[in-house]
Write a protein that holds these residues in place. Structure first.
Motif, PDB file in Angstrom:
ATOM      1  N   MET A 190       0.847  -1.193   0.000  1.00 31.59           N
ATOM      2  CA  MET A 190       0.000   0.000   0.000  1.00 31.59           C
ATOM      3  C   MET A 190       0.879   1.239   0.000  1.00 31.59           C
ATOM      4  N   VAL A 191       0.295   2.330  -0.444  1.00 27.65           N
ATOM      5  CA  VAL A 191       0.999   3.605  -0.456  1.00 27.65           C
ATOM      6  C   VAL A 191       0.055   4.680   0.068  1.00 27.65           C
ATOM      7  N   ALA A 192       0.556   5.458   1.022  1.00 26.56           N
ATOM      8  CA  ALA A 192      -0.212   6.557   1.607  1.00 26.56           C
ATOM      9  C   ALA A 192       0.215   7.856   0.957  1.00 26.56           C
ATOM     10  N   VAL A 193      -0.750   8.747   0.737  1.00 23.05           N
ATOM     11  CA  VAL A 193      -0.495   9.998   0.023  1.00 23.05           C
ATOM     12  C   VAL A 193      -0.994  11.173   0.860  1.00 23.05           C
ATOM     13  N   ALA A 194      -0.163  12.213   0.951  1.00 25.95           N
ATOM     14  CA  ALA A 194      -0.523  13.463   1.626  1.00 25.95           C
ATOM     15  C   ALA A 194      -0.786  14.513   0.560  1.00 25.95           C
ATOM     16  N   ASP A 195      -2.031  14.990   0.466  1.00 28.78           N
ATOM     17  CA  ASP A 195      -2.337  15.940  -0.601  1.00 28.78           C
ATOM     18  C   ASP A 195      -2.454  17.371  -0.076  1.00 28.78           C
ATOM     19  N   ASP A 196      -2.691  18.294  -0.987  1.00 23.91           N
ATOM     20  CA  ASP A 196      -2.727  19.715  -0.645  1.00 23.91           C
ATOM     21  C   ASP A 196      -4.121  20.165  -0.244  1.00 23.91           C
ATOM     22  N   PHE A 197      -5.075  19.218  -0.145  1.00 26.99           N
ATOM     23  CA  PHE A 197      -6.465  19.577   0.145  1.00 26.99           C
ATOM     24  C   PHE A 197      -6.937  18.952   1.452  1.00 26.99           C
ATOM     25  N   CYS A 198      -6.007  18.797   2.395  1.00 28.80           N
ATOM     26  CA  CYS A 198      -6.309  18.348   3.760  1.00 28.80           C
ATOM     27  C   CYS A 198      -6.642  16.869   3.846  1.00 28.80           C
ATOM     28  N   LYS A 199      -6.351  16.079   2.822  1.00 33.25           N
ATOM     29  CA  LYS A 199      -6.747  14.670   2.807  1.00 33.25           C
ATOM     30  C   LYS A 199      -5.536  13.736   2.860  1.00 33.25           C
ATOM     31  N   VAL A 200      -5.780  12.561   3.458  1.00 36.53           N
ATOM     32  CA  VAL A 200      -4.840  11.448   3.413  1.00 36.53           C
ATOM     33  C   VAL A 200      -5.487  10.348   2.578  1.00 36.53           C
ATOM     34  N   HIS A 201      -4.756   9.815   1.609  1.00 34.03           N
ATOM     35  CA  HIS A 201      -5.281   8.763   0.742  1.00 34.03           C
ATOM     36  C   HIS A 201      -4.502   7.472   0.977  1.00 34.03           C
ATOM     37  N   LEU A 202      -5.183   6.355   0.763  1.00 32.99           N
ATOM     38  CA  LEU A 202      -4.536   5.045   0.841  1.00 32.99           C
ATOM     39  C   LEU A 202      -4.822   4.298  -0.459  1.00 32.99           C
ATOM     40  N   PHE A 203      -3.746   4.016  -1.209  1.00 36.57           N
ATOM     41  CA  PHE A 203      -3.829   3.295  -2.478  1.00 36.57           C
ATOM     42  C   PHE A 203      -3.169   1.929  -2.317  1.00 36.57           C
ATOM     43  N   GLN A 204      -3.483   1.037  -3.267  1.00 37.52           N
ATOM     44  CA  GLN A 204      -2.710  -0.196  -3.357  1.00 37.52           C
ATOM     45  C   GLN A 204      -1.341   0.148  -3.948  1.00 37.52           C
ATOM     46  N   TYR A 205      -0.376  -0.728  -3.715  1.00 39.49           N
ATOM     47  CA  TYR A 205       0.943  -0.562  -4.331  1.00 39.49           C
ATOM     48  C   TYR A 205       1.306  -1.872  -5.013  1.00 39.49           C
ATOM     49  N   PRO A 206       1.845  -1.801  -6.251  1.00 38.45           N
ATOM     50  CA  PRO A 206       2.090  -0.582  -7.041  1.00 38.45           C
ATOM     51  C   PRO A 206       0.796   0.025  -7.575  1.00 38.45           C
ATOM     52  N   CYS A 207       0.922   1.271  -8.017  1.00 40.51           N
ATOM     53  CA  CYS A 207      -0.259   2.020  -8.462  1.00 40.51           C
ATOM     54  C   CYS A 207       0.098   2.782  -9.739  1.00 40.51           C
ATOM     55  N   LYS A 254      -1.487   3.021 -12.795  1.00 37.63           N
ATOM     56  CA  LYS A 254      -2.469   3.400 -13.809  1.00 37.63           C
ATOM     57  C   LYS A 254      -3.330   4.558 -13.317  1.00 37.63           C
ATOM     58  N   PRO A 255      -3.775   5.406 -14.233  1.00 39.47           N
ATOM     59  CA  PRO A 255      -4.569   6.579 -13.834  1.00 39.47           C
ATOM     60  C   PRO A 255      -5.931   6.181 -13.276  1.00 39.47           C
ATOM     61  N   LYS A 256      -6.518   7.108 -12.518  1.00 42.42           N
ATOM     62  CA  LYS A 256      -7.840   6.929 -11.913  1.00 42.42           C
ATOM     63  C   LYS A 256      -7.878   5.710 -10.994  1.00 42.42           C
ATOM     64  N   ALA A 257      -6.771   5.459 -10.317  1.00 40.29           N
ATOM     65  CA  ALA A 257      -6.733   4.349  -9.375  1.00 40.29           C
ATOM     66  C   ALA A 257      -7.631   4.671  -8.185  1.00 40.29           C
ATOM     67  N   PRO A 258      -8.391   3.705  -7.682  1.00 41.65           N
ATOM     68  CA  PRO A 258      -9.263   3.964  -6.535  1.00 41.65           C
ATOM     69  C   PRO A 258      -8.454   4.045  -5.244  1.00 41.65           C
ATOM     70  N   SER A 259      -8.982   4.789  -4.292  1.00 37.77           N
ATOM     71  CA  SER A 259      -8.300   4.925  -3.003  1.00 37.77           C
ATOM     72  C   SER A 259      -9.321   5.157  -1.911  1.00 37.77           C
ATOM     73  N   TYR A 260      -8.906   4.926  -0.673  1.00 34.42           N
ATOM     74  CA  TYR A 260      -9.673   5.368   0.486  1.00 34.42           C
ATOM     75  C   TYR A 260      -9.191   6.771   0.839  1.00 34.42           C
ATOM     76  N   LYS A 261     -10.140   7.634   1.174  1.00 34.15           N
ATOM     77  CA  LYS A 261      -9.815   9.031   1.463  1.00 34.15           C
ATOM     78  C   LYS A 261     -10.199   9.330   2.904  1.00 34.15           C
ATOM     79  N   TYR A 262      -9.297   9.987   3.634  1.00 30.58           N
ATOM     80  CA  TYR A 262      -9.513  10.232   5.059  1.00 30.58           C
ATOM     81  C   TYR A 262      -9.381  11.728   5.376  1.00 30.58           C
TER      82      TYR A 262
END
Length: 834
Positions: A743-760, A762-770
């Motif tokens: 898995m890969v966690a992402v810190a974005d500029d819009f106050c959200k933390v995302h959790l994706f599968q890894y590797p990731c 391809k575009p429009k990959a689904p994620s959990y958003k927190y």
């Protein structure tokens, strides 16, 4: 009046009211200009370097083609001379990729001009897409040369395989990603949600620097307070937390219902990812079940909710709200029915507090900059009378007030005084017949040096006051005779708010974002601590449940993720912006804002090494897997490499990676410790052979199958899918692959933390958003066994600790930290697959 106290008051009282829209617009424009300058400079440097590389590659290309087919070489030779003038041929960018050049591309002048014209408009809407994040297939030059050879009559074939690449665009810049050999059919790759999810486990920090009246003790033994978008219920004795997570932006105020169970919390408006304002509102919720009972004011309040109060003489039927609009509208609601009874303009000045009279719901008081207002609710209409200061000096701020048991109103102000107010008969001789009664000062009591930030009434009628400069807490008798006093330690700042525990024990919120617990006789200790300025540096220990944070407040903090405690804190001479633990876990290196970096011993807390590279800020520190090297990424475009000896206590310069045309943002080591992958501010991906002398690898294609010890680079084939369509290059601040590489966690500029599968990839990959942060998320890191994820907000000064749950967490799927029995909010379900 002391100037420093006035300054502190100005910051705390007016920061949210002085031209926020105008300032926000100016900040966006300034950032747009800075980004444009950075891109233009990097593009120029990139173009010059590409021209040199092209000139060097033409003879090599000719030699290769001559060896295969002389006719093809003549075609290439002719194409390099135009109109009789000798000039270097301009091979297409995708063609050069086939010969494995660095990843940056030369943008045509027309593209740069168009990008420059469009950029300001796009940035003003905050993160609007500057170009579609398209992905296209790109055959290698090898296959193109093969076609050329075939067209000139050659029957030979050089190789039977064709390399392929994916090209994505960020802000008009093409970035080529080479497909690893083990991916045989890129088109058939499936992007699924990760098998793991996150639950909020712990919240580090408290918002005391610019909010007031935001700390209460519930009968359950829980202290209730807020930071970022989360209202925390911290059980002091059990040392557990629960969390109310229904707010969509920063919580700014709290009010407790007379039943001591229901809570009202108001938030700021915030903006969405396109820069459009979101509507603020007030939530009323049950502190036992964390169930939301009512949401009021959506579409009514402007900018945010600044102050709240429940009525008390009628069992809390009404709620008074003051918003953060220019007029600071004051409204009264029957909150249970969601009915607004009345609304009226309050004042154009900052409003800092509001409350109902404890004996009459029709009487409301508010205070703020240079005023105290006495409101009367009659026939559905609010009317106000301003308190008359008369012969007394009018303070710059009336910061707080309480109702004494005798019915008097006591205010604390920026002059350090407690003023006692009372009704006075109208002076008909001066004001004329029919003049009404006025509210005037009956008594002035000198209380503190500097401001009186807070006051609290104890059960027996005694009064507590807290000072903003002298840091004193003073206990007064009901008639304002001083009885006892104490002073909180300077490192915690001033007294922001006080909550009575049992008449003797107190909870104290401070301006340096700490919550203290103690008594007058025994002193105070911190039970909650946090940073007080923007944070960027985050690192987790390689073998223990320990992590480190650093930021613009010059504090380096070492936290215990199992005990949820601050182990120790050190003050630096400059801001700390990045950090990393050595693989042996004995030392931690911290990069500062001036090019200087220090190494701290975790046991002795002493600085064991102090060096400087360049004079610009450092953005990334990263040890090689075996700890023999340290890479230091700087804003001067260089990566400095050091030999590490004596268990991380001695450092000698090994070399310097030179080739980036913009500042370094992220880097990772290969698993064998010989290579580095790095990203830069102009969205460049470069590879370096450190073992061979920090040599830039021109052949990027050969790095496609390399395995990386960590993955924190935001640009790369394996994490390409975390970028949303139309992303700005600054939309993702950080990411981190789990140690299990699932898995890969992402810190974005819009106050959200995302959790994706890894590797990731391809575009429009689904994620959990927190949700939970109230500011751009600056960094994320997994703990050593992937049992938890840590995320760090920038300006919200908040650290969130998330528990990783679900299948596929490796051997540690059932492991939890020592104190992870704390209960999370059952009413919150932040995961939303996209």
């Amino acid at each position: 009046m002391d100037g420093s106290t006035n300054s502190l008051d100005d910051v705390s009282a007016e920061s949210s009211t002085e031209f926020p829209d105008r300032m926000s617009l100016m900040e966006v424009r300034l950032q747009a200009q800075e980004d444009e300058i950075t891109l233009l400079k990097s593009s120029l440097a990139d173009a010059l370097r590409k021209l040199r590389l092209h000139d060097q590659q033409i003879p090599l290309l000719k030699q290769q083609l001559i060896a295969v087919n002389p006719a093809a070489a003549r075609v290439l030779h002719q194409s390099c001379y135009v109109d009789g003038f000798s000039k270097p041929c301009r091979l297409s960018t995708s063609s050069l990729d086939g010969f494995h050049h660095p990843s940056n591309r030369v943008r045509r002048n027309s593209e740069k001009s168009r990008d420059s014209q469009d950029k300001t408009k796009q940035r003003l809407s905050k993160k609007a897409a500057s170009s579609t994040n398209l992905l296209t297939r790109s055959p290698s030059l090898e296959s193109r040369a093969k076609d050329l050879i075939s067209s000139t009559g050659s029957q030979g074939s050089r190789r039977g395989t064709q390399s392929q690449s994916i090209k994505m665009f960020i802000r008009g810049r093409p970035i080529t990603m080479y497909i690893p050999s083990n991916i045989l059919n890129y088109e058939e790759l499936r992007m699924d949600l990760p098998s793991q999810k996150l639950d909020l486990d712990w919240v580090y920090g408290y918002r005391g620097r610019d909010c007031r009246a935001n700390l209460y003790l519930l009968p359950s033994g829980e202290a209730v307070y807020f930071i970022a978008c989360v209202v925390v219920l911290y059980h002091i004795r059990n040392q557990t937390q629960r969390h109310y997570q229904k707010h969509t932006d920063c919580v700014r105020c709290l009010a407790i219902h007379p039943d001591k169970v229901r809570v009202a919390s108001g938030q700021t408006a915030g903006v969405d990812k396109d820069g459009k304002p979101l509507q603020p509102f007030v939530h009323i919720w049950d502190s036992k079940t964390l169930v939301t009972l009512q949401q009021i004011g959506l579409g009514t309040f402007e900018r945010g909710v600044g102050a709240l109060a429940f009525s008390s003489s009628d069992n809390g039927t009404f709620l008074c709200v003051i918003d953060d609009s220019n007029e600071h509208m004051i409204s009264v609601w029957d909150w249970n029915k969601n009915i607004k009874h009345t609304e009226v303009k309050s004042t154009n000045e900052a409003v800092l507090g509001v409350d109902f009279s404890p004996t009459d719901t029709n009487n409301i008081i508010s205070c703020g900059k240079s005023h105290v207002y006495f409101w009367t609710l009659s026939a559905g209409t609010l009317t106000k009378k301003q308190g008359i200061f008369g012969k007394y000096k009018k303070p710059k701020f009336v910061l707080c007030f309480v109702f004494s048991l005798t019915g008097d109103v006591l205010t604390g102000d920026s002059e350090g005084n407690i003023l006692t107010w009372g009704k006075s008969a109208a002076d008909t001789k001066t004001l004329g017949k029919g003049a009404k009664e006025t509210f005037q000062i009956m008594k002035q009591t000198r209380a503190h040096e500097g401001s009186v930030f807070t006051m609290c009434i104890l059960q027996g009628g005694a009064i507590l006051s807290g000072g903003g400069k002298d840091r004193k807490i003073i206990r007064w008798s009901a008639d304002l005779a001083p009885e006892r006093e104490c002073e909180i330690p300077e490192k915690f700042g001033a007294v922001r708010t006080i909550a009575d525990v049992d008449g003797e024990e107190l909870l104290v919120g401070t301006t340096r974002n700490a919550i203290l617990r103690g008594t007058f006789s025994d002193g105070f200790v911190a039970i909650v601590q946090g940073h007080v300025d923007e944070m960027w540096g985050l690192a987790t220990h390689p073998t223990q449940n320990i992590f480190i944070t650093c930021g613009n407040d010059r504090q380096v903090c070492v936290w215990n993720a199992g005990d949820h405690k601050l182990d120790w804190c050190a003050t630096l001479e400059e801001s700390g912006l990045c950090a990393d633990f050595s693989p042996n876990g004995a030392v931690v290196s911290v990069g500062l804002s001036t090019g200087r970096w220090v190494v701290l011993d975790l046991q002795t807390k002493e600085v064991v090494s102090d060096l400087t590279d360049g004079n610009e800020q450092l953005s990334v520190m990263r040890y090689s897997p075996d700890g023999s090297f340290l890479a230091v990424g700087s804003h001067d475009n260089f990566i400095y490499i050091y030999n590490v000896t004596e268990g991380g206590r001695r450092y000698t310069r090994f070399g310097k990676c030179t080739g980036h045309s913009s500042f370094i943002t992220h880097l990772d080591w290969s698993k064998d410790g010989k290579y580095i992958m790095s990203n830069s501010g102009d969205y460049e991906i470069l590879y370096w052979d450190v073992a061979s002398g920090c040599k830039l690898l021109r052949n990027r294609f050969e790095s496609k199958d390399r395995e990386w010890a960590s993955y924190t680079c935001v640009l790369g084939f394996h994490v390409m899918g975390v970028w949303l369509e139309g992303s700005d290059g600054t939309d993702i601040n950080a990411l981190c692959r789990s140690h299990s590489e699932r898995m890969v966690a992402v810190a974005d500029d819009f106050c959200k933390v995302h959790l994706f599968q890894y590797p990731c990839p391809k575009p429009k990959a689904p994620s959990y958003k927190y949700e939970g942060h109230g500011s751009h998320v600056t960094n994320v890191r997994f703990t050593h066994n992937d049992s938890h994820l840590l995320s760090m907000g920038g300006k919200d000064t908040c650290i969130l600790q998330w528990r990783v749950k679900g299948a596929g967490t490796g051997d540690h799927s059932k492991e939890h930290l020592a104190s992870s029995s704390s209960v999370c909010s059952s009413s919150s379900s932040p995961e939303n697959g996209r």
